[in-house]
Design an enzyme around this catalytic site. Structure first.
Site, PDB file in Angstrom:
ATOM      1  N   ARG A  50      63.849  79.717  17.045  1.00 49.92           N
ATOM      2  CA  ARG A  50      63.872  79.181  15.680  1.00 49.92           C
ATOM      3  C   ARG A  50      64.664  80.123  14.775  1.00 49.92           C
ATOM      4  O   ARG A  50      65.367  79.698  13.864  1.00 49.92           O
ATOM      5  CB  ARG A  50      62.446  78.965  15.149  1.00 49.92           C
ATOM      6  CG  ARG A  50      62.423  78.592  13.672  1.00 49.92           C
ATOM      7  CD  ARG A  50      61.201  77.769  13.227  1.00 49.92           C
ATOM      8  NE  ARG A  50      59.941  78.159  13.825  1.00 49.92           N
ATOM      9  CZ  ARG A  50      59.247  79.259  13.499  1.00 49.92           C
ATOM     10  NH1 ARG A  50      59.694  80.092  12.584  1.00 49.92           N
ATOM     11  NH2 ARG A  50      58.102  79.520  14.093  1.00 49.92           N
ATOM     12  N   TYR A 102      77.889  60.887  -0.428  1.00 46.91           N
ATOM     13  CA  TYR A 102      77.311  60.270   0.759  1.00 46.91           C
ATOM     14  C   TYR A 102      75.949  59.654   0.393  1.00 46.91           C
ATOM     15  O   TYR A 102      75.134  60.300  -0.272  1.00 46.91           O
ATOM     16  CB  TYR A 102      77.132  61.351   1.833  1.00 46.91           C
ATOM     17  CG  TYR A 102      76.452  60.863   3.076  1.00 46.91           C
ATOM     18  CD1 TYR A 102      77.098  59.987   3.933  1.00 46.91           C
ATOM     19  CD2 TYR A 102      75.173  61.272   3.398  1.00 46.91           C
ATOM     20  CE1 TYR A 102      76.475  59.524   5.076  1.00 46.91           C
ATOM     21  CE2 TYR A 102      74.543  60.821   4.544  1.00 46.91           C
ATOM     22  CZ  TYR A 102      75.199  59.938   5.379  1.00 46.91           C
ATOM     23  OH  TYR A 102      74.565  59.487   6.507  1.00 46.91           O
ATOM     24  N   ASP A 173      80.817  69.320   0.063  1.00 46.55           N
ATOM     25  CA  ASP A 173      80.630  68.661   1.359  1.00 46.55           C
ATOM     26  C   ASP A 173      82.028  68.348   1.893  1.00 46.55           C
ATOM     27  O   ASP A 173      82.734  67.489   1.359  1.00 46.55           O
ATOM     28  CB  ASP A 173      79.792  67.385   1.168  1.00 46.55           C
ATOM     29  CG  ASP A 173      79.461  66.691   2.495  1.00 46.55           C
ATOM     30  OD1 ASP A 173      80.250  66.825   3.447  1.00 46.55           O
ATOM     31  OD2 ASP A 173      78.425  66.009   2.551  1.00 46.55           O
ATOM     32  N   LYS A 198      80.146  64.400  12.664  1.00 47.55           N
ATOM     33  CA  LYS A 198      81.397  63.673  12.444  1.00 47.55           C
ATOM     34  C   LYS A 198      82.560  64.374  13.147  1.00 47.55           C
ATOM     35  O   LYS A 198      82.572  64.429  14.359  1.00 47.55           O
ATOM     36  CB  LYS A 198      81.610  63.512  10.931  1.00 47.55           C
ATOM     37  CG  LYS A 198      80.354  63.089  10.166  1.00 47.55           C
ATOM     38  CD  LYS A 198      79.821  61.720  10.551  1.00 47.55           C
ATOM     39  CE  LYS A 198      78.436  61.433  10.009  1.00 47.55           C
ATOM     40  NZ  LYS A 198      78.273  61.553   8.557  1.00 47.55           N
TER      41      LYS A 198
END
Ligand SMILES: *Cc1c(COP(=O)(O)O)cnc(C)c1O
Length: 391
Positions: A50, A102, A173, A198
């Site tokens: 983690r 988005y 972004d 993406k």
């Protein structure tokens, strides 16, 4: 030494000691949740996955170097990255966000961040100066450029100058252009977001997200958040994104070449009313895009003459598939109003010009002749049916 972009995609900035010494060309997948200590106070550098895992760390180094950040953090999805980013803020803080973000980011802000006391102003920052929106509580400006799906272009450098004058963070972004075509940190951004799902992954097979920090100070705060909330990317998925990035430049070049040819075709098709693409000289963002980016990208939005034609296209495409998402080798078409932007308030949709005639195309790397033939076919079959109805 610093390699050039295409080399960094394949090798990062070279191997480091974390690799196992076997000579493996492909970076190993360290599928281990925890790591043994040799003794008290002795660590291999890894404790528990983690916190950090060697495969994730290698991926983070590659992405940091592609974006010119001091550090990058890999998350389980783009939204996990953005949700973690919101943990930098306190109740009462105000954030200015571009209105054409988005859809998932708008949903997060409106339904989760607001509940946690963070306030937002959404505005078209390609037209309105961010300076007029700043209050004493403003802490950050969040933009995408080009925006999704309307391809508005925002001047990153100018926005960074204003943000820094008022001690605000500029967050960009950069999913749409990828680090191959645009590096917001070099233009003054403090944090860069990616949906690694993406272009970075590039094969429509893995979800991932990134936050890239320009400064050590922000990187440290984000490291605390990722290890505490546990939203880091798994080792296997880290490896898939590492593999995807190896061909990032080649894929972006081919997809952009295809996109330019499709834009040209759409411009000549009489049932297409508008084409939104920053590489068109008549696009209001063309000059800014030329200045701040090395390419116009592979995303095209276009408006057709009727809702019926939009529905016909979505029903009849075969090679180009009707699916959400973007940035993969496969060409995908989507319908923002009911898909990616379904949860965006109606007034924002209307203000942004997202109507039921707008389609968004993510151009892949298929043969351009096949892609154009497919588009010709669906427009022709609509024409035939339409002609029959009239006759
Ligand atoms: C897809 C996308 C996201 C969200 O990323 P996920 O990996 O789907 O969670 C964020 N921003 C942009 C611009 C995107 O296209």
């Amino acid at each position: 030494m610093e390699y050039n972009f295409l080399t960094k995609c394949v090798h990062g900035n070279g191997r480091d000691a974390s690799c196992d010494g076997s000579g493996a060309i492909s970076f190993p997948i360290y599928q281990s949740a925890t790591f043994a200590h040799k003794g008290l106070g002795e660590s291999t550098g890894y404790d528990y996955s983690r916190l950090q895992n060697p495969t994730r760390e290698q991926l983070e180094k590659v992405v940091a170097s592609l974006e010119h950040g001091t550090d990058a953090l890999a998350f389980s999805s783009g939204m996990a990255a953005i949700a973690s980013l919101m943990e930098l803020f306190q109740p009462g803080d105000h954030i200015i966000a571009v209105n054409d973000l988005y859809g998932g980011s708008i949903r997060l802000f409106d339904h989760i961040s607001k509940k946690n006391g963070i306030k937002f102003t959404h505005e078209d920052l390609s037209k309105v100066s961010v300076e007029t929106l700043i209050t004493t509580e403003t802490k950050a400006v969040i933009i995408e450029t080009p925006t999704n799906p309307m391809m508005n272009v925002i001047d990153i450098q100018k926005t960074a100058e204003i943000a820094h004058k008022h001690h605000l963070l500029l967050i960009v972004d950069n999913t749409f252009l990828s680090p191959y075509f645009q590096n917001p940190i070099l233009l003054g951004a403090d944090i860069v977001i990616h949906s690694g799902t993406k272009y970075l992954g590039g094969h429509n097979d893995t979800l991932a997200g990134f936050l890239v920090a320009a400064s050590e100070e922000i990187a440290e705060r984000l490291r605390f958040i990722i290890k505490t909330t546990g939203s880091g990317l798994a080792p296997m998925d880290s490896w898939l994104i590492l593999r995807g990035i190896k061909t990032l430049g080649l894929r972006m070049n081919q997809a952009q070449e295809n996109a330019l040819a499709i834009v040209k075709w759409l411009k000549e098709e009489e049932r297409v009313c508008k084409v939104f693409y920053p590489g068109l000289p008549e696009n209001p963002g063309y000059e800014v895009c030329c200045r701040q980016s090395r390419g116009f990208g592979c995303m095209i939005s276009f408006e057709v003459e009727s809702r019926e034609l939009a529905a016909h296209i979505l029903k009849h495409v075969r090679l180009i598939q009707f699916a959400e998402s973007l940035g993969g080798v496969e060409s995908l078409i989507t319908y923002p109003i009911t898909q990616t932007h379904a949860d965006v308030p109606k007034d924002i949709l209307a203000a942004n010009g997202i109507t039921d005639c707008v389609l968004r195309l993510s151009v892949g790397i298929e043969d351009i002749g096949d892609l154009i033939k497919e588009l010709e076919g669906v427009f022709e079959s609509y024409g035939r049916q339409h002609g029959e109805q009239e006759g």
